[in-house]
Each structure stands twice: as C-alpha cells, then as structure tokens.
Write an enzyme that holds these catalytic residues in place. Structure first.
Site, mmCIF file in Angstrom:
data_model
loop_
_atom_site.group_PDB
_atom_site.id
_atom_site.type_symbol
_atom_site.label_atom_id
_atom_site.label_comp_id
_atom_site.label_asym_id
_atom_site.label_seq_id
_atom_site.Cartn_x
_atom_site.Cartn_y
_atom_site.Cartn_z
ATOM 1 N N HIS A 183 21.959 4.568 31.763
ATOM 2 C CA HIS A 183 22.684 5.828 31.577
ATOM 3 C C HIS A 183 23.962 5.538 30.791
ATOM 4 O O HIS A 183 24.639 4.553 31.069
ATOM 5 C CB HIS A 183 23.038 6.417 32.947
ATOM 6 N N VAL A 242 2.611 16.964 8.950
ATOM 7 C CA VAL A 242 3.660 15.949 9.094
ATOM 8 C C VAL A 242 4.405 15.744 7.779
ATOM 9 O O VAL A 242 5.646 15.733 7.741
ATOM 10 C CB VAL A 242 3.058 14.622 9.590
ATOM 11 N N ALA A 286 -0.412 4.173 9.798
ATOM 12 C CA ALA A 286 -0.292 2.768 9.421
ATOM 13 C C ALA A 286 -0.516 1.841 10.605
ATOM 14 O O ALA A 286 -1.214 0.827 10.489
ATOM 15 C CB ALA A 286 1.082 2.510 8.805
ATOM 16 N N GLY A 321 0.792 -1.229 0.000
ATOM 17 C CA GLY A 321 0.000 0.000 0.000
ATOM 18 C C GLY A 321 0.822 1.276 0.000
ATOM 19 O O GLY A 321 2.020 1.288 -0.298
#
Length: 468
Positions: free
Chosen positions: A440, A182, A316, A40
C-alpha cells in the site's frame, strides 16, 4: 559444400527469432530468414513503435494538467518529428539487441524472402540474389499484415494502414479511424492526446467488441470525454475527396460523414502466406491461415507453423510461446503445455488488460460464476495520481471457486494481469487471492478488494444492502 541445417525458420518476428534462439540453445544448427527487419511486425511496425508514441503523447496530456498538482510547464509544446525520431531510436536499439543475441547464439541469419520448395528445401530471394537452404525441419512464422476491405476510395492518397500511420512526417489535424478494435483505440488515444480531432467508425455495436462489455463502455466514455467522436454500428460506404478526405458511413440507418486529413484503416490483419510455399506441397490452410496439430506441425511432416500465420489470438507473447513449444517438441519430444490463459492488453489511458473468460462468455458456455469487482477510483494510489474511472473484475467458477477470468481497466493493468494469469492457470480461489498481502498504496490493492467482494464484501467498499 552446401550446408544443411537442423532447423530453418522463416520469419524473424517474436515467434521466429525466439524459436531460433531456443533451438540453438538446444543444440540445433539454425538458419533464420527474414525479408524485412529483424523483430518482425511487433518491433518494427506494431507493438513497440505504437507504445513509444503513446508514451510521449500520454506525458504531454498529463503535462497540460500540471497546474492541478502544483507544477508548472509554461510554453508547453511538442515536436511531432522528434516524437517519431525517438520512436525510431527505440526500435533501432531493440532490433540491434535481437541481432546481437542471434549472433551470440550462433544462429545463421539470411536477409530475403523465404519460399518453401519442399519439406527440406527453401529458396531465399534477397537484394544480393537467390540462394538455396536445406534443413531437416522448417518452422513458418511469417505473421500477418494489415487487411484492407474493399471500401471504395481505400486506395486514395491519405488513406493508410497502421504501417503507413507510423511513418508519418507530420501530425494530421483531423484523423478518421475505421475500426474500433485494439489498434484503433490505441491510435485514437495517442493522436487525441496530441490535439488531433479523432473520429472512430466501428461496424460493431461497440468499440473493443471482443472484450468485456463494461470495458468497452468505460473506454468509450473516457475517449468521448477527451473529445474523440465514436460512431458504432456504422458501415463505411465510401472514402472520397483529397483535401479534405471525406468518409461517408451509415450509422443505424442514418447517412453520416466525417472529414479528415488522414484516414486510418484498422479493421484486422490477414496471414502473410503469399509466395510462402508451393501449393502442391499439400500444406492445409483455412481462410489463408495455416492449419496445425497439437504440436504446431502442419499437414506436411517436418514443417511446423506458429504465431499469427496460424490464426487464433494474434499477440506477440502468444506467438513467442508457440515458437518455443514447437522447437522443444522437435528437440526433446516435449508436449506443449496444457491450455493456458493468454493475456490481452490495450495500451490506452487507463490501460486495459484481460485474460480467461468474462462473465458473459462463461454464461454462454453454461458455467455458473461468482463475480467480484472493485472500483479503482477510491484507491490511495489512484487519488494521488488523479486517475480516471477504472475497475478490476474477477470471475470465479461457482462450483469449484477457481478463478477463470479477469478484466482490468486501470493504470498498470498490463503489468497486474501477469499475476492474475498465473492465478487462472493455477485455479486460485477468491480466498487465496484475498489472502495475499499486497503493498500500500498500489493499484494491486484492487485485486484484493475484488477478491473480497466475491467473498461477500470488500473492506473499502460500502456494505451491501441486506434485504429483509
């Protein structure tokens, strides 16, 4: 003898092909009909090719600054044709993977345009002719297509939608983008990184108008710093000329113009329902989008619809979730999950991600909130990687203490948001989020800092001034 399927799916995008595979694994015989390429819009003309270009352009921008971290890249250049070829290779590889999955799961794939004749009959018209399929249930997942408003000159050569922009064979020197959503923001990032002069013309007061105001302001500042011209509250009046094209617009009652070699129209998308079903079937629509009930069933019993063609959030991952919900309901009577937070992501640099409500939206709904915020610039990981301004903002419902929204502008934001989506769904509190031991140095430490800020003060933030 004509074969009748348990389920026929029209549309091979994320909603359609994932629904087809899930249905096959639930024991259904499944036919999947796709008029163009499997995968698609997302895979072939949207998410994937756009991000492939962004990856290349982002690395190029970073490489130009190698000297600041002790590296050298003499004679640095790029080959736009090669960037496009790699984009095509990425798409082809992923498409081949989907086709293998469909075959392995026994899904019957039909190339052509599907037309719904009745609740059980579909006509498929393709390059090899026309054939008829029958199925007990039908799922419509045809998605959307770029929308082009009635702007004078929109039909001129050199004026394209996102589909056309992804098929370029040369980089334009000047690009005007009509629409600061976007799609517009991502293309502005990619093309400006490659040295293109980019101008954004947005009708709303700010770019990314549907997102948190601070996100819009931060991205606008970053884009402007990189040379992108951003015009908001601007109405496009006309596109004229040929070489160059001229985009004329009115900005806050002042006439303005921008010259371009190419104009991108990125103002939204429209449902792909033309020639999809006979009007007499009684499938109800609103502004072209197919209406469905809580089980994704249309007004025609036995016919379901999911994804962008039904409106709502056009993403999506949201479409995929709906497709799976629909076939699980068909096969098992499983009720769709309760409303869940759906993440929205923008692949600019830095990345943007959000889910749930922002503080302004909560206020509009009459929800009193506590907001925790952490700036990412002081994180060890950010300093090491020389990242620009960014933040993590967490919105908690004051009464219950539950997380109801998250907004991020930082590197890896599109990955970090997944954990916060889960926290929103589970109604985690600030104390629970602050109590998670995060590694970290990482960008995820900003989540801890934001949660601590909501509790009264983050460890690595200056103490709040106490009023006498």
């Amino acid at each position: 003898m004509e074969k009748k399927y348990d389920l026929a799916v029209i549309g091979g995008g994320p909603a359609g092909y994932e629904a087809a595979i899930r249905a096959a694994r639930l024991g259904f015989s499944v036919a999947l009909i796709e008029a163009r390429n499997m995968g698609g819009t997302c895979l072939n003309r949207g998410c994937i090719p756009t991000k492939a270009i962004l990856h290349s352009s982002g690395l190029y921008r970073e490489a130009k600054e190698f000297g600041e971290i002790g590296l050298a890249a003499d004679g640095l250049s790029f080959d736009f044709g090669a960037i496009l070829r790699r984009k095509n290779q990425v798409v082809a590889e992923l498409r081949a993977g989907i086709e293998k999955l469909l075959k392995a799961n026994g899904v019957g794939c039909f190339e052509g345009r599907g037309f719904l004749e009745s609740a059980e009959r579909i006509t498929v018209t393709g390059s090899s002719g026309t054939q008829e399929l029958r199925a007990d249930r039908i799922l419509l997942a045809t998605g959307c297509a770029p929308s082009v408003p009635p702007i004078p000159g929109a039909e001129l050569p050199g004026v394209v939608t996102s589909d056309g922009l992804l098929e370029l064979d040369a980089l334009p020197r000047r690009l005007v983008i009509i629409g600061g959503g976007v799609i517009g923001a991502e293309f502005a990032t990619a093309f400006s990184d490659l040295g293109c002069e980019v101008t954004i013309v947005e009708a709303m007061p700010r770019i990314l108008p549907t997102m948190d105001r601070e996100i819009s302001q931060s991205l606008s500042m970053i884009l402007k710093k990189r040379g992108v011209r951003v015009h908001s509250s601007a109405k496009v009046e006309q596109i004229a000329g040929d070489s160059p094209l001229v985009c004329r617009f009115t900005e806050k009652e002042t006439e303005n113009r921008a010259e371009a070699d190419l104009v991108l129209i990125a103002v939204g998308r429209k449902p792909a329902t033309n020639d999809l079903f006979t009007e007499g079937l009684g499938i109800k629509t609103e502004k072209g989008f197919i209406l469905t009930d809580g089980h994704h069933e249309t007004s025609l019993p036995g016919v379901f619809a999911v994804g962008d063609v039904t409106g709502g959030i056009q993403l999506a991952h949201a479409a995929s979730a709906q497709g799976i919900e629909a076939v699980e309901y068909m096969a098992q009577g499983t009720e769709p999950a309760r409303p869940r937070a759906i993440p929205s992501c923008v692949y600019t640099s830095p990345e943007i991600a959000c889910a749930g409500l922002c503080a302004d939206e909560a206020k509009q709904e009459g929800i009193e909130v506590t907001v925790g915020k952490a700036l990412t610039a002081s994180l060890g990981k950010s300093v090491i990687e020389r990242n620009e301004r960014g933040f993590v903002k967490l919105v908690f419902e004051k009464q219950s203490g539950a997380l109801i929204g998250a907004q991020l502008v930082c590197e890896r934001a599109t990955d970090l948001i997944a954990g916060l989506v889960q926290a929103i769904d589970r109604r985690a509190t600030a104390r629970e989020l602050a109590g998670v031991i995060r590694p970290h140095p990482t960008f995820s430490e900003a989540v801890t800092e934001a949660a601590e800020d909501a509790l009264g003060g983050a460890i690595h933030a200056m103490p709040r001034v106490r009023r006498a």
